[in-house]
Enzyme design. Structure first.
Site, PDB file in Angstrom:
ATOM      1  N   LYS A  87      -1.768  16.165  -6.185  1.00 49.22           N
ATOM      2  CA  LYS A  87      -0.795  16.374  -7.264  1.00 49.22           C
ATOM      3  C   LYS A  87      -0.474  14.995  -7.836  1.00 49.22           C
ATOM      4  O   LYS A  87       0.305  14.237  -7.261  1.00 49.22           O
ATOM      5  CB  LYS A  87       0.472  17.032  -6.690  1.00 49.22           C
TER       6      LYS A  87
ATOM      7  N   GLU B 246       4.465   5.923   1.535  1.00 51.26           N
ATOM      8  CA  GLU B 246       4.475   4.560   0.987  1.00 51.26           C
ATOM      9  C   GLU B 246       5.534   4.557  -0.105  1.00 51.26           C
ATOM     10  O   GLU B 246       5.339   5.168  -1.164  1.00 51.26           O
ATOM     11  CB  GLU B 246       3.107   4.192   0.424  1.00 51.26           C
TER      12      GLU B 246
ATOM     13  N   CYS C  61       5.118  -1.708  -6.119  1.00 49.32           N
ATOM     14  CA  CYS C  61       5.948  -1.581  -4.918  1.00 49.32           C
ATOM     15  C   CYS C  61       6.035  -2.886  -4.156  1.00 49.32           C
ATOM     16  O   CYS C  61       7.034  -3.172  -3.514  1.00 49.32           O
ATOM     17  CB  CYS C  61       5.385  -0.490  -4.022  1.00 49.32           C
TER      18      CYS C  61
ATOM     19  N   GLU D 117      15.902  -1.262  -6.200  1.00 50.99           N
ATOM     20  CA  GLU D 117      14.559  -1.441  -6.763  1.00 50.99           C
ATOM     21  C   GLU D 117      14.628  -1.174  -8.269  1.00 50.99           C
ATOM     22  O   GLU D 117      14.860  -0.040  -8.690  1.00 50.99           O
ATOM     23  CB  GLU D 117      13.571  -0.473  -6.093  1.00 50.99           C
TER      24      GLU D 117
END
Ligand code: NAD
Length: 504
Positions: free
Chosen positions: A191, A266, A300, A397
């Site tokens: 997906k 992750e 990331c 973040e």
């Protein structure tokens, strides 16, 4: 003709099939649309123009895809590793052959500069080759003899798995997850992110052309809370490999709980780059800039928190400001561009909101801090100074080309600040004192640390984070640990005494 003009011309040729037919699901070897007929639109972050219609899947399509993956599993599992290796290498060949198309489409769909996407496409091929070469040994185990038993272990693929990927470098990340799953003998339902669906479809075509049997790898497009959720809840799916935000990871864990899914996450990061005054400051500067402003800061592993020793901070930040102001923001298909537009209007608004948050919290906007242009989701590369580690710009973040600079006085304070954050993905340490580097790395709460270097990926090494940055490791044999089960078989070597119950 400029490189940009020529890239745009090539892009329009590559996009033509998607624009005329749209991007469908691919289930059990066939392209198909949702039974409901639902679609959504993919738009380019460059100028908000329409790219294509995309099939919007739900529980029904997920059930079809999971069923196909379940039915295809025994045959794929029982193929020899050498046969799987051949197919995976063919997929890598197909990626290399279509690398330009992948890079241009990815750049247009995500806003990532072509200079990075060209490399990311090739890295996708390398991921397939790396795991292809390991496929023949994936099932290997050990012999652990005891006095009465010849114990052996073997690894078996866990079954059909879900791969759920984000919109930043979506092509490369999909290969990073799908290649080891297939090499291990698992079948896959993928997906991709709804914001960047185009290259997942190209990858699927490549796999089909490489001779991957029907049902081994299925693609369902759709929204996370619908298609993604249904996939996590489906009983035929044995494990979920997910790359995305930490809070989505937490939702996925709940969604997979009833069916006891194994998860590999992750997730996000707020990674420190720590610069001591004895470091090679020119190299530290290059690396700090590269690790936050490349890939639009939508990365990331970006070094989004600069911790700089106060003795050198004035000089270091002055050079930083000069360089940040010189970064070329522009059209992602222009090879000269270093920072392109952010992925989407909502993400643009999120990143831009930190300009006010920084001011309100008392930091200084030393560079950038504003929209760039009137069209598309461009922001100026931004540097916040006079920040403290408790500010939101130091803790959250932001996921854009935005760096927060914080000063420290000594090693203890640097370590305390580096660790005082929810995340723990990467850390970058700059010092010429090897003992300090070792001491600091040992105490730094991060899954991956580079000393005197930017993030340089070596595929056999473990990739992953601690704390809110993830669960599990990818790379080398670690990927197989996730996609496979250890099995123990004990063979009696003689007629040892078996305890007797109920015998008079
Ligand atoms: P996201 O979590 O919003 O979405 C990622 C994927 O999850 C998408 O495909 C989305 O449709 C799907 N999803 C969303 N809700 C879901 C649900 N309830 N159930 C199942 N699937 C669902 O992340 P994003 O915004 O696409 O990506 C950016 C994030 O990814 C950042 O936080 C970034 O740090 C992280 N990331 C981490 C790594 C890593 O290796 N640690 C790599 C790349 C990106």
């Amino acid at each position: 003709m400029s490189d940009l003009t020529s890239n745009l011309e090539k892009l329009s040729g590559y996009l033509e099939p998607f624009q005329s037919t749209g991007v469908s699901h691919h289930i059990n070897g066939k392209n198909l649309w949702s039974k409901s007929g639902d679609t959504f639109q993919s738009v380019s972050p460059v100028d908000e123009s329409f790219i294509c219609d995309v099939a919007k899947g739900g529980a029904e399509e997920i059930a079809l895809a999971s069923n196909a993956a379940k039915n295809a599993f025994p045959e794929w599992r029982d193929l020899t590793g050498t046969e799987r290796k051949k197919i995976l290498h063919k997929i890598a060949d197909g990626i290399v052959a279509r690398a330009e198309e992948i890079a241009l489409c990815e750049s247009w769909d995500t806003g990532q500069p072509i200079r990075f996407m060209a490399k990311a496409a090739i890295r996708g091929a390398e991921n397939f080759r790396f795991f292809a070469d390991r496929a023949p040994a994936a099932r290997d185990g050990q012999s652990l003899p005891s006095p009465t038993l010849m114990n052996v272990t073997t690894r078996v693929p866990i079954g059909p798995v879900a791969v759920i990927t984000p919109w930043n470098t979506p092509f490369m990340l999909s290969t990073w997850k799908i290649a080891p799953a297939l090499a291990a003998g698992c079948t896959v339902v993928h997906k991709p992110a709804e914001l960047s669906p185009v290259t997942a479809s190209i990858l699927m075509e490549i796999a089909k052309d490489a001779g991957l049997p029907d049902g081994v790898w299925n693609l369902v497009n759709g929204i996370g809370e619908e298609a993604g959720k249904a996939l996590c809840e489906h009983p035929d799916i044995k494990a979920i490999a997910f790359v995305g935000e930490s809070r989505t990871g937490s939702q996925i864990m709940k969604q997979g709980a009833d069916t006891l899914k194994r998860v590999h996450f992750e997730l996000g990061g707020k990674n420190p780059v720590v610069v001591f005054d004895d470091a090679d400051l020119d190299r530290a500067l290059d690396a700090a800039i590269f690790m936050i402003y490349s890939l639009n800061g939508e990365r990331c592993t970006s070094s989004s928190r600069l911790l700089v020793q106060d003795t050198i901070a004035d000089a270091f930040e002055a050079k930083l400001i000069e360089r940040v102001n010189a970064i070329k923001v522009g059209h992602p298909l222009d090879p000269a561009t270093e920072v392109g537009p952010l992925i989407h209007t909502a993400h643009f608004n999120k990143v831009s909101s930190y300009f006010d948050i920084a001011k309100t919290d008392g930091a200084t906007i030393a560079a950038g801090g504003a929209r760039d242009g009137d069209v598309g989701y461009f922001v100026k590369p931004t540097l916040f100074t006079n920040a403290t580690n408790d500010m939101r710009i130091a803790q959250e973040e932001i996921f854009g080309p935005v760096l927060t600079s914080i000063r420290f006085t000594d090693e203890d304070q640097a370590l305390q600040m580096a660790n005082d954050v929810n995340y723990g993905l990467t850390g970058y340490i700059w010092t010429n004192d090897l003992t300090r580097a070792l001491r600091f790395s040992d105490k730094l709460e991060a899954g991956m640390i580079w000393v005197n270097s930017e993030n340089v990926r070596h595929l056999p090494t473990p990739f992953g984070g601690v704390k809110a940055s993830g669960i599990g490791r990818d790379g080398g044999d670690w990927s197989f640990e996730f996609y496979m089960e250890q099995k123990h078989i004990g063979f009696a070597t003689g007629s040892h005494t078996i305890p007797k119950l109920g015998k008079l």
